[in-house]
Design an enzyme around this catalytic site. Structure first.
Site, mmCIF file in Angstrom:
data_model
loop_
_atom_site.group_PDB
_atom_site.id
_atom_site.type_symbol
_atom_site.label_atom_id
_atom_site.label_comp_id
_atom_site.label_asym_id
_atom_site.label_seq_id
_atom_site.Cartn_x
_atom_site.Cartn_y
_atom_site.Cartn_z
ATOM 1 N N ASP A 176 39.809 15.434 47.316
ATOM 2 C CA ASP A 176 39.159 16.052 46.151
ATOM 3 C C ASP A 176 37.717 16.422 46.451
ATOM 4 O O ASP A 176 36.972 15.601 47.015
ATOM 5 C CB ASP A 176 39.129 15.051 44.985
ATOM 6 C CG ASP A 176 40.347 15.160 44.094
ATOM 7 O OD1 ASP A 176 40.944 16.251 44.030
ATOM 8 O OD2 ASP A 176 40.688 14.157 43.454
ATOM 9 N N GLU A 228 39.019 21.016 40.792
ATOM 10 C CA GLU A 228 39.482 21.049 39.399
ATOM 11 C C GLU A 228 39.006 22.300 38.691
ATOM 12 O O GLU A 228 37.845 22.700 38.816
ATOM 13 C CB GLU A 228 38.950 19.825 38.637
ATOM 14 C CG GLU A 228 39.683 18.564 39.004
ATOM 15 C CD GLU A 228 39.288 17.370 38.127
ATOM 16 O OE1 GLU A 228 38.725 17.556 37.021
ATOM 17 O OE2 GLU A 228 39.566 16.241 38.567
ATOM 18 N N ASP A 288 39.485 11.704 43.679
ATOM 19 C CA ASP A 288 38.214 11.147 43.189
ATOM 20 C C ASP A 288 38.479 10.052 42.159
ATOM 21 O O ASP A 288 37.552 9.398 41.679
ATOM 22 C CB ASP A 288 37.267 12.237 42.658
ATOM 23 C CG ASP A 288 37.886 13.077 41.569
ATOM 24 O OD1 ASP A 288 39.022 12.791 41.152
ATOM 25 O OD2 ASP A 288 37.223 14.034 41.107
ATOM 26 N N LYS A 342 40.943 19.747 47.281
ATOM 27 C CA LYS A 342 41.433 20.058 45.935
ATOM 28 C C LYS A 342 40.225 20.210 45.023
ATOM 29 O O LYS A 342 39.274 19.431 45.136
ATOM 30 C CB LYS A 342 42.353 18.946 45.428
ATOM 31 C CG LYS A 342 42.819 19.145 43.975
ATOM 32 C CD LYS A 342 44.008 18.266 43.635
ATOM 33 C CE LYS A 342 43.669 16.856 43.258
ATOM 34 N NZ LYS A 342 42.814 16.687 42.069
ATOM 35 N N GLU A 345 48.264 18.623 35.483
ATOM 36 C CA GLU A 345 48.169 17.264 34.920
ATOM 37 C C GLU A 345 48.353 17.253 33.409
ATOM 38 O O GLU A 345 47.685 17.989 32.676
ATOM 39 C CB GLU A 345 46.807 16.653 35.301
ATOM 40 C CG GLU A 345 46.641 15.231 34.754
ATOM 41 C CD GLU A 345 45.545 14.416 35.418
ATOM 42 O OE1 GLU A 345 44.895 14.920 36.363
ATOM 43 O OE2 GLU A 345 45.349 13.258 34.987
HETATM 44 O O1 KIV Z 1 41.951 11.930 41.722
HETATM 45 C C1 KIV Z 1 43.149 11.853 41.428
HETATM 46 O O2 KIV Z 1 43.752 10.769 41.433
HETATM 47 C C2 KIV Z 1 43.857 13.071 41.056
HETATM 48 C C3 KIV Z 1 45.256 12.911 40.570
HETATM 49 C C4 KIV Z 1 45.223 12.580 39.126
HETATM 50 C C5 KIV Z 1 46.074 14.114 40.821
HETATM 51 O O3 KIV Z 1 43.313 14.122 41.113
#
Ligand code: KIV
Length: 251
Positions: free
Chosen positions: A83, A113, A44, A111, A175
């Site tokens: 994401d 968060e 994202d 993915k 991260e």
């Molecule tokens: O969206 C993104 O670029 C990420 C990376 C920081 C792992 O989630």
């Protein structure tokens, strides 16, 4: 492609670390795939990097689906993780239905968060692979400072990582945490950690494509630039402009 099969190869003592790079379009997808990058992440971060937004939280499902389709078109065989954008995983039901849309658009895994084990379980019930993301969480962070410095914060992140592993995640992005802590989390889990600013003891590494290639003007301190494409692009475009203006192009 089964993303869990890809990730599971990278948590053995003798395996080489996995490479992951963000990707947002079909042209770069074909380049990353040809370069042998193990996993393409439709991050994202497309919000800041490509679309000019201030925060990753400024985009939604439609943008992520659009970019996932583009990346899949450019790399039909690649392992692609997308994401779930801010808000798309607010409830387990929402997370599951949005993950199904990502898979239809071409993702092999999603993915999310933060520590959301119920959401992970709901997505896994549909047979969809999930990658977790702990440490600095760009969707909700109020500063870009390193996380996991204090013993309390470390205990929380470690507990979150174990809870995500138990819920069924196949890997966890870690991260901006101290190097020793990245190693500790990696050793404590039986799924791979993918570090970004988390030291070289993680089971894999991820970078934002435009940072890696030197296309962005501001980058986090932990990024390594492997090219200076912004300078090269500027020089090429100035030459083109000058050639057009002076009638040297077309010749
Ligand atoms: O969206 C993104 O670029 C990420 C990376 C920081 C792992 O989630």
């Amino acid at each position: 492609m089964n993303a869990a099969d890809v990730f599971s190869q990278f948590h053995k003592p003798l395996s080489r670390p996995l490479s992951m790079v963000t990707c947002y379009d079909s042209n770069f997808a074909s380049i990353l795939d040809e370069a042998g990058i193990d996993v393409l992440l439709v991050g994202d971060s497309v919000a800041n990097v490509m679309l000019g937004h201030a925060r990753t939280a400024d985009i939604g499902m439609q943008e992520m689906l659009h970019h996932t389709r583009a990346v899949r078109r450019g790399a039909p065989e690649a392992c692609i993780v997308t994401d779930l954008p801010f808000g798309a995983d607010n409830t387990p039901e929402l997370a599951a239905s949005n993950s199904a849309l990502m898979v239809q658009a071409g993702a092999d895994a999603v993915k999310l968060e933060g520590c959301l084990p119920d959401q992970v379980r709901a997505i896994r019930k549909l047979g969809i692979e999930v990658v977790g993301h702990l440490g600095l969480l760009p969707q909700t962070a109020t500063s870009l400072k390193q996380t996991g410095r204090s013993p309390e914060e470390q205990a929380r992140i470690l507990a979150d990582a174990k809870s995500l592993e138990e819920a069924g995640c196949c890997a966890i992005v870690l991260e901006h945490v101290p190097v020793e802590f990245g190693e500790r989390v990696t050793e404590a889990l039986s799924i791979p950690t993918i570090g970004i600013g988390a030291g070289n003891k993680c089971a894999g590494q991820v970078l934002v494509l435009h940072d890696l290639l030197g296309l962005t003007t501001r980058q986090p301190p932990f990024v390594r630039r492997y090219a200076d494409l912004r300078t090269q692009a500027l020089s090429a475009l100035k030459s083109y402009h000058a050639d057009v203006a002076s009638r040297h192009f077309p010749s």
